[in-house]
Design a protein around this motif. Sequence first.
Motif, PDB file in Angstrom:
ATOM      1  N   THR A 158      40.552  54.651 106.530  1.00 35.33           N
ATOM      2  CA  THR A 158      41.548  55.494 107.558  1.00 35.33           C
ATOM      3  C   THR A 158      41.280  56.647 107.367  1.00 35.33           C
ATOM      4  OG1 THR A 158      43.144  54.896 105.767  1.00 35.33           O
ATOM      5  CG2 THR A 158      42.889  53.257 107.742  1.00 35.33           C
ATOM      6  N   THR A 159      42.456  57.388 106.551  1.00 39.40           N
ATOM      7  CA  THR A 159      42.391  58.809 106.409  1.00 39.40           C
ATOM      8  C   THR A 159      41.398  59.109 105.268  1.00 39.40           C
ATOM      9  OG1 THR A 159      44.374  58.721 105.296  1.00 39.40           O
ATOM     10  CG2 THR A 159      44.393  59.227 107.572  1.00 39.40           C
ATOM     11  N   ASP A 160      40.843  58.160 104.384  1.00 36.61           N
ATOM     12  CA  ASP A 160      39.872  58.601 103.346  1.00 36.61           C
ATOM     13  C   ASP A 160      38.940  59.566 103.553  1.00 36.61           C
ATOM     14  OD1 ASP A 160      40.447  55.558 101.439  1.00 36.61           O
ATOM     15  OD2 ASP A 160      40.869  55.712 103.577  1.00 36.61           O
ATOM     16  N   THR A 161      38.740  60.282 102.745  1.00 34.72           N
ATOM     17  CA  THR A 161      37.444  61.324 102.802  1.00 34.72           C
ATOM     18  C   THR A 161      36.217  60.719 102.239  1.00 34.72           C
ATOM     19  OG1 THR A 161      37.827  62.293 100.516  1.00 34.72           O
ATOM     20  CG2 THR A 161      39.295  63.201 102.685  1.00 34.72           C
ATOM     21  N   GLY A 162      36.166  59.524 101.569  1.00 31.33           N
ATOM     22  CA  GLY A 162      35.043  58.812 101.214  1.00 31.33           C
ATOM     23  C   GLY A 162      35.352  57.653 100.662  1.00 31.33           C
ATOM     24  N   THR A 163      33.924  56.892 100.284  1.00 31.84           N
ATOM     25  CA  THR A 163      34.327  55.686 100.105  1.00 31.84           C
ATOM     26  C   THR A 163      34.405  55.530  98.623  1.00 31.84           C
ATOM     27  OG1 THR A 163      31.786  55.533  99.754  1.00 31.84           O
ATOM     28  CG2 THR A 163      32.459  54.815 102.060  1.00 31.84           C
ATOM     29  N   LYS A 164      34.790  54.208  98.093  1.00 33.80           N
ATOM     30  CA  LYS A 164      35.538  54.083  96.851  1.00 33.80           C
ATOM     31  C   LYS A 164      34.718  52.607  96.432  1.00 33.80           C
ATOM     32  CE  LYS A 164      39.558  56.253  98.202  1.00 33.80           C
ATOM     33  NZ  LYS A 164      38.930  56.733  99.311  1.00 33.80           N
ATOM     34  N   LYS A 165      33.975  52.753  95.325  1.00 38.94           N
ATOM     35  CA  LYS A 165      33.284  51.401  94.827  1.00 38.94           C
ATOM     36  C   LYS A 165      33.144  51.679  93.223  1.00 38.94           C
ATOM     37  CE  LYS A 165      28.532  53.262  95.375  1.00 38.94           C
ATOM     38  NZ  LYS A 165      27.301  53.151  95.804  1.00 38.94           N
ATOM     39  N   ALA A 166      32.869  50.499  92.673  1.00 41.11           N
ATOM     40  CA  ALA A 166      32.557  50.378  91.166  1.00 41.11           C
ATOM     41  C   ALA A 166      32.198  49.181  91.140  1.00 41.11           C
ATOM     42  CB  ALA A 166      34.001  50.688  90.460  1.00 41.11           C
ATOM     43  N   ALA A 167      31.112  48.969  89.874  1.00 39.53           N
ATOM     44  CA  ALA A 167      30.614  47.610  89.409  1.00 39.53           C
ATOM     45  C   ALA A 167      30.259  47.881  87.864  1.00 39.53           C
ATOM     46  CB  ALA A 167      29.420  47.463  90.147  1.00 39.53           C
ATOM     47  N   ALA A 259      38.517  38.145  76.587  1.00 36.94           N
ATOM     48  CA  ALA A 259      38.884  39.634  76.287  1.00 36.94           C
ATOM     49  C   ALA A 259      37.818  40.552  77.061  1.00 36.94           C
ATOM     50  CB  ALA A 259      39.118  40.127  75.085  1.00 36.94           C
ATOM     51  N   HIS A 260      36.549  40.141  76.891  1.00 34.97           N
ATOM     52  CA  HIS A 260      35.577  41.050  77.562  1.00 34.97           C
ATOM     53  C   HIS A 260      35.401  40.947  79.027  1.00 34.97           C
ATOM     54  CE1 HIS A 260      33.939  41.582  73.586  1.00 34.97           C
ATOM     55  NE2 HIS A 260      33.663  40.231  73.336  1.00 34.97           N
ATOM     56  N   PHE A 261      35.703  40.014  79.524  1.00 34.87           N
ATOM     57  CA  PHE A 261      36.048  39.739  81.040  1.00 34.87           C
ATOM     58  C   PHE A 261      36.949  40.480  81.678  1.00 34.87           C
ATOM     59  CE2 PHE A 261      37.744  37.627  84.542  1.00 34.87           C
ATOM     60  CZ  PHE A 261      36.814  37.791  85.776  1.00 34.87           C
ATOM     61  N   VAL A 262      38.262  40.633  80.774  1.00 40.45           N
ATOM     62  CA  VAL A 262      39.417  41.224  81.098  1.00 40.45           C
ATOM     63  C   VAL A 262      39.052  42.533  81.278  1.00 40.45           C
ATOM     64  CG1 VAL A 262      41.764  41.603  80.544  1.00 40.45           C
ATOM     65  CG2 VAL A 262      40.945  39.162  80.403  1.00 40.45           C
ATOM     66  N   GLN A 263      38.517  43.080  80.142  1.00 43.21           N
ATOM     67  CA  GLN A 263      38.214  44.341  79.943  1.00 43.21           C
ATOM     68  C   GLN A 263      37.437  45.098  81.194  1.00 43.21           C
ATOM     69  OE1 GLN A 263      35.867  45.749  76.506  1.00 43.21           O
ATOM     70  NE2 GLN A 263      36.193  47.924  76.948  1.00 43.21           N
ATOM     71  N   GLY A 264      36.316  44.201  81.634  1.00 41.12           N
ATOM     72  CA  GLY A 264      35.448  44.464  82.560  1.00 41.12           C
ATOM     73  C   GLY A 264      36.152  44.481  83.879  1.00 41.12           C
ATOM     74  N   LEU A 265      37.161  43.799  84.106  1.00 45.46           N
ATOM     75  CA  LEU A 265      37.993  43.647  85.586  1.00 45.46           C
ATOM     76  C   LEU A 265      38.934  44.748  85.496  1.00 45.46           C
ATOM     77  CD1 LEU A 265      38.849  42.232  87.881  1.00 45.46           C
ATOM     78  CD2 LEU A 265      40.439  41.176  86.488  1.00 45.46           C
ATOM     79  N   GLY A 266      39.233  45.057  84.179  1.00 42.43           N
ATOM     80  CA  GLY A 266      40.310  46.358  84.174  1.00 42.43           C
ATOM     81  C   GLY A 266      39.569  47.510  84.404  1.00 42.43           C
ATOM     82  N   LEU A 267      38.479  47.651  84.156  1.00 43.25           N
ATOM     83  CA  LEU A 267      37.606  49.078  84.246  1.00 43.25           C
ATOM     84  C   LEU A 267      37.477  48.855  85.881  1.00 43.25           C
ATOM     85  CD1 LEU A 267      34.836  48.911  81.350  1.00 43.25           C
ATOM     86  CD2 LEU A 267      36.894  50.663  81.886  1.00 43.25           C
ATOM     87  N   ILE A 268      37.011  48.145  86.493  1.00 42.13           N
ATOM     88  CA  ILE A 268      36.903  48.039  87.890  1.00 42.13           C
ATOM     89  C   ILE A 268      37.946  48.592  88.590  1.00 42.13           C
ATOM     90  CG2 ILE A 268      36.515  46.538  90.129  1.00 42.13           C
ATOM     91  CD1 ILE A 268      33.725  47.142  88.685  1.00 42.13           C
ATOM     92  N   CYS A 269      39.206  48.152  88.324  1.00 38.89           N
ATOM     93  CA  CYS A 269      40.376  48.229  88.947  1.00 38.89           C
ATOM     94  C   CYS A 269      40.822  49.691  88.608  1.00 38.89           C
ATOM     95  CB  CYS A 269      41.609  47.192  88.455  1.00 38.89           C
ATOM     96  SG  CYS A 269      41.419  45.639  88.960  1.00 38.89           S
ATOM     97  N   GLU A 270      40.662  50.183  87.294  1.00 38.90           N
ATOM     98  CA  GLU A 270      41.073  51.305  86.949  1.00 38.90           C
ATOM     99  C   GLU A 270      40.279  52.292  87.752  1.00 38.90           C
ATOM    100  OE1 GLU A 270      40.767  54.576  83.033  1.00 38.90           O
ATOM    101  OE2 GLU A 270      41.513  52.408  82.797  1.00 38.90           O
ATOM    102  N   SER A 271      38.913  52.319  87.674  1.00 43.76           N
ATOM    103  CA  SER A 271      37.986  53.218  88.389  1.00 43.76           C
ATOM    104  C   SER A 271      38.477  53.345  89.825  1.00 43.76           C
ATOM    105  CB  SER A 271      36.559  52.636  88.537  1.00 43.76           C
ATOM    106  OG  SER A 271      35.856  53.631  89.265  1.00 43.76           O
ATOM    107  N   LEU A 272      38.613  52.064  90.806  1.00 43.84           N
ATOM    108  CA  LEU A 272      39.010  52.250  92.062  1.00 43.84           C
ATOM    109  C   LEU A 272      40.466  53.051  92.182  1.00 43.84           C
ATOM    110  CD1 LEU A 272      38.161  48.525  93.223  1.00 43.84           C
ATOM    111  CD2 LEU A 272      36.521  50.893  93.469  1.00 43.84           C
ATOM    112  N   ALA A 273      41.431  52.767  91.210  1.00 44.32           N
ATOM    113  CA  ALA A 273      42.752  53.087  91.466  1.00 44.32           C
ATOM    114  C   ALA A 273      42.542  54.749  91.266  1.00 44.32           C
ATOM    115  CB  ALA A 273      43.611  52.597  90.061  1.00 44.32           C
TER     116      ALA A 273
END
Length: 408
Positions: A158-167, A259-273
């Motif tokens: 919407t009013t974003d100035t750029g796209t947001k992604k992570a992997a 715990a490794h999966f949870v850490q990976g998911l957390g990194l994606i969420c933190e990056s996007l946030a």
Amino acid sequence: MQAIEGSKISILTDGDITSPSGFSAGGVHCGLKRKRLDLGYIKSDIPAAAAAVYTTNLFQAAPLLVTQESIAADGKLSAIIVNSGNANACTGEQGMKDAYEMRRLFAESEGLSETLVAVASTGVIGEELAIDKIRTGIPSLMNPEHGTAERFEKAILTTDTGTKKAAVTVEINGKAITIGGAAKGSGMIHPNMATMLAFITTDAAVEPEDLQLALKDATNSTFNMITVDGDTSTNDMVLLMANGSAGNTALSREHKDWAHFVQGLGLICESLAKQIARDGEGATKLVSVNVKGAETVEGARALAKTVISSNLVKTAVYGSDPNWGRIVCAVGYSSVKVEPNSLKVYIGPHLVFEKGLPASFSEEEAKDYLSQELIEITVDCCQGSAEATAWGCDLTYDYVRINASYRT
């Protein structure tokens, strides 16, 4: 690819929502917005386990209600259809009909059961959705020319100035599983989700109940720890799909690599946030508030969110003013019990407050620090071992300009 030292996780520097195997995405312009992409999709080759968290706003938009119904059917999704330019919120019975119609149209176009399709919308509240434009746009979504993750990322803005992604990739049972994400969000952003939509895909096999638990925990420490302007939207949603294409043994809380999966998911969420917080409407700086030494995690989070939400703190950061009094004031009204004579406050590396009194520091050096793009404020309660971080941005003249003319 960038490996994280001491972990089984690697960041895919060019990764996106389609990096996990078995997922595709795309976007088109159907006419909801002027000239910009405004209709997008994510699709899994096979039905995927689904988990989601939603806005706490009492006025939940029609698409959220339809998505909740889809996931409740059997806990699986094959696709998500998303439009921008119109939130389809506060639109009554017609809004529900339009959300169901979006779901039906895309399901029919892909030969899917309707309950395997989720719906999301973002944009102006209170205006009926131009469903005829979506009806016209859906058939062109699967044109190969329109099938890229980048087009999806642009279609949801919407009013974003750029796209947001992570992997990222995570090693599970000796296999590499991938987690990818895309998000939108710029204004109407506040803890407890905020005008933000986030979509996460993974080719890992994960037990549905544990998938929901992992997403909720990740959201609480990331998306629910950002703010731009203190407003919580009607349309917020984070949706996670796990299709199991990587062929790993199904993950659960008892799995040795959980715990490794949870850490990976957390990194994606933190990056996007953090990308959402940095792209706050009119923002020029990303601000992190780190609370440590608190008695409880809940208290640490409440303190961090209170400080990051203070308009006086945010405007001081914009003006590069090391006005520590505004930070201390926010701590004081946070409802978290803090011993004033134990508190320490830092602006970047500069200790500015301790033992209930101003510390000796260089105003000029602190001001120079605040002129940077990435700002850290640290509040040390010196009362325990709990800690938390919240993210936000400065509050600028442009925020008022953008929101004063949002509908025009």
